[in-house]
Enzyme design. Structure first.
Site, short mmCIF file in Angstrom:
data_model
loop_
_atom_site.label_atom_id
_atom_site.label_comp_id
_atom_site.label_asym_id
_atom_site.label_seq_id
_atom_site.Cartn_x
_atom_site.Cartn_y
_atom_site.Cartn_z
CG ASN A 74 25.32 -20.93 -65.05
OD1 ASN A 74 24.51 -20.29 -65.69
ND2 ASN A 74 26.04 -20.41 -64.08
CB THR A 75 25.39 -27.76 -66.76
OG1 THR A 75 25.64 -27.63 -65.36
CG2 THR A 75 26.22 -28.88 -67.33
N GLY A 80 31.47 -26.09 -72.65
CA GLY A 80 31.68 -27.52 -72.84
C GLY A 80 33.08 -28.01 -72.53
CG ASP A 312 16.96 -19.85 -54.77
OD1 ASP A 312 17.25 -18.65 -54.84
OD2 ASP A 312 15.89 -20.34 -55.18
NE ARG A 371 38.63 -19.29 -67.17
CZ ARG A 371 37.55 -20.02 -67.34
NH1 ARG A 371 36.62 -20.08 -66.41
NH2 ARG A 371 37.37 -20.72 -68.45
CG HIS A 481 32.70 -20.30 -61.42
ND1 HIS A 481 32.01 -21.38 -61.93
CD2 HIS A 481 33.25 -20.72 -60.26
CE1 HIS A 481 32.15 -22.42 -61.13
NE2 HIS A 481 32.90 -22.05 -60.09
CD GLU A 510 29.03 -21.52 -60.54
OE1 GLU A 510 28.80 -22.09 -61.63
OE2 GLU A 510 29.04 -20.28 -60.41
CG LEU A 526 31.49 -27.93 -67.67
CD1 LEU A 526 31.70 -27.92 -69.18
CD2 LEU A 526 29.99 -28.06 -67.36
#
Ligand code: FAD
Length: 544
Positions: A74-75, A80, A312, A371, A481, A510, A526
């Protein structure tokens, strides 16, 4: 004599065979090819690269495992936005009465606990000093960042982890820069440090390269430059930990070369990301919430995540006794592309410079808010659909100015993903909302810029929207997220269900929980993955 030589030869051959079979047998008792390094890192996203780099700098050899056929996770596709106090850039911004009022509202509210009370006292004092010294620019501090993050997560985040995050950001940003991270050199300061959606403050540092590619480029270049000590295995999916006498000593993985065991002489770092792309898992954990954060519609919601966000690592860690925290807190954003759920195509260049309207052309929220609040507000609108509205000031150079995803407004308009008009009324007709309503919404926004607040309590403002051409882009809610995951302590060591450290196992990014609480602040992910990735790698390398 000849017969004796033949028997001796067969004996040697058998001995060699037995020795090689033994060499390929894992310490944990399983079978397969074994590779060994001081530190094994699972997951080549931002947290994994940060851990690999830090472990290497701590004197370790490193093996980095990645399940996909490319690194980045995902990064790589992130917008950014990197939240970090940055006094140099923030000193060139404007501090308004609305900013001051937002700080005072949070420092004067009844504290939830001692951690919040201490932060409030520190921030109040810092603001008094800032004012008395007549310092230029926008006030900020790692305590103010911590206070906003803790409050926006409804005090579910662990205080020590929140403070570790924000206080380590400025030095981690420096460390990244030293290791080749390139930050935006755009002469417009509001582009270099901006407010990302749900970021609550103007402290999102912008990379030079589009999306999250710059973060991964830094990691890949570091690995290439140190390929004698760091090995990256792609298409190699970790499946289970190897545990000996209660200590994690390695991991089993499956890949093109078949099953393999990767043994760590010092430590294993889990950095496999979240579970936003695992529909069954996210629905199951959401439904465990009391009450569930989102309704059954979560199952069919689109997502911003890459397909490797499978959860996972969380399941692997749980199977050896790791404690999971905050799994029910799943973040949806109001900013998805209506066809794909992706964040690309978003026309906003900063929270201050745009607003939202529903299909009736009406504003319906504080567009600078949290959010979860914004997504809930959008879910209550007709068809859960909204338009982002901005003007020419967001794109002074429409051919060259790019959004976080490297797209220009000209490209987005040409592709039919954004609409452009010379008047508000014409824009309203293009997006099929009542022109009088859109005009009223623009007037209301501009009155808010002058007053520094509005009926929704919005506090982040900068400029009036009055310069043609005007732009509109459609957005819907999207899964973004997962705040929950493996419990860690300040040293990024994984904690088991009995509250004790699992020896040999570290985690970052994460895949972990306990930092962001119920609602992650924009730009804090990030930030989190590089701070805790670096801590995890450093500490794994220090194991003796
Ligand atoms: P990832 O970057 O996802 O890396 C994990 C890696 O582990 C992946 O490559 C995955 O394939 C691999 N993996 C998974 N399972 C296994 C396994 N079993 N074996 C081996 N490898 C495995 N946050 C911000 O702060 N600012 C932003 O602007 C921002 N924008 C975003 C935009 C988008 C579209 C998305 C999706 C997220 C955004 N976020 C943003 C959130 C942020 O990007 C992520 O939280 C963060 O990148 C996660 O980093 P990570 O290293 O933990 O995981």
């Amino acid at each position: 004599m000849k017969k004796l030589k033949t028997s001796w030869g067969i004996f040697v051959l058998v001995l060699v065979l037995i020795t090689s079979i033994l060499a390929c047998t894992t310490h944990g008792g399983g079978r397969g090819v074994t590779e060994t390094a001081d530190v094994i890192v699972i997951g080549a996203g931002g947290a994994g690269f940060a851990a690999a780099m830090a472990a290497h700098q701590g004197g370790s050899s490193v093996i980095l495992l990645e399940s996909m056929n490319r690194p980045g996770g995902n990064t790589m596709i992130a917008g950014g936005a990197f939240q970090s106090v940055n006094p140099t850039l923030q000193s060139q911004l404007a501090m308004t009465d609305a900013h001051r009022a937002a700080i005072m509202a949070l420092v004067n509210k009844p504290p939830h606990d001692n951690f919040e009370r201490d932060l409030q006292q520190t921030v109040r004092k810092q603001l008094e000093e800032f004012t008395a010294a007549n310092r230029p620019g926008l006030f900020d501090s790692v305590e103010w960042h911590a206070l906003q993050s803790y409050n926006a997560g409804d005090y579910i985040g662990t205080p020590e982890l929140v403070m570790t995050l924000t206080s380590n950001l400025p030095p981690t940003r420096e460390w990244m820069t030293t290791n080749g991270m390139q930050w935006s050199t755009n002469p417009n300061i509001n582009v270099r440090i901006f407010t990302v959606l749900g970021g609550l403050w103007q402290r999102s540092n912008r990379p030079e390269m589009p999306l999250g590619t710059g973060f991964i480029d830094m990691g890949v270049r570091y690995v290439e430059a140190n390929s004698d000590r760091i090995t990256l295995h792609l298409e190699t999916r970790a499946t289970e930990f190897i545990v000996e006498n209660g200590r994690v000593t390695g991991v089993r993985a499956t890949g093109p070369g078949g099953d393999r065991n990767f043994m760590a002489t010092r430590g294993v770092v889990l950095a496999t990301g979240g579970f936003g792309a695992n529909v069954e898992m996210r629905q199951r954990y959401n439904d465990m919430g009391n009450p569930p954060l989102w309704g059954p519609g979560l199952r069919n919601a689109l997502s911003t995540n890459h397909p490797g966000t499978t959860g996972d690592g969380i399941m692997m860690a749980e199977s050896i006794g790791a404690n999971l925290v905050g799994m029910e807190w799943i973040q949806m954003l109001p900013m998805g592309d209506p066809r794909t759920g992706s964040l690309s195509g978003n026309i906003e260049m900063g929270v201050e410079d745009r607003f939202f309207v529903n299909k009736n052309g009406d504003r319906f929220m504080d567009e600078g808010g949290r959010r979860d609040y914004m997504t809930n507000a959008l879910l209550a609108q007709p068809d859960s659909w909204m338009w982002v509205i901005c003007d020419a000031q967001s794109y002074p150079d429409p051919v060259n100015n790019r959004n976080n995803f490297g797209e220009t407004i000209v490209q987005l308009v040409e592709a039919g993903r954004a609409f452009q008009a010379d008047t508000i009324e014409e824009l309203a007709r293009l997006i099929d909302v009542p022109p009088a309503n859109l005009r009223r919404a623009v007037d209301e926004f501009n009155a808010g810029v002058a007053a520094g607040t509005d009926r929704f309590g919005r506090s982040l403002w900068r400029i009036r929207i009055d310069q043609p051409p005007f732009y509109a882009g459609a957005r819907i809610p999207t899964v973004h997220h997962t705040m929950g995951g493996v419990e860690i302590n300040n040293n990024a060591q994984v904690i088991n269900t009995a509250g004790r450290v699992i020896p040999g196992l570290f985690a970052a990014g994460e895949v972990t929980g306990g930092i962001h609480g119920t609602n992650r602040v924009g730009g804090n992910a990030l930030a989190d993955i590089f701070v805790f990735g670096r801590i995890a790698g450093t500490n794994a390398a220090a194991v003796r």
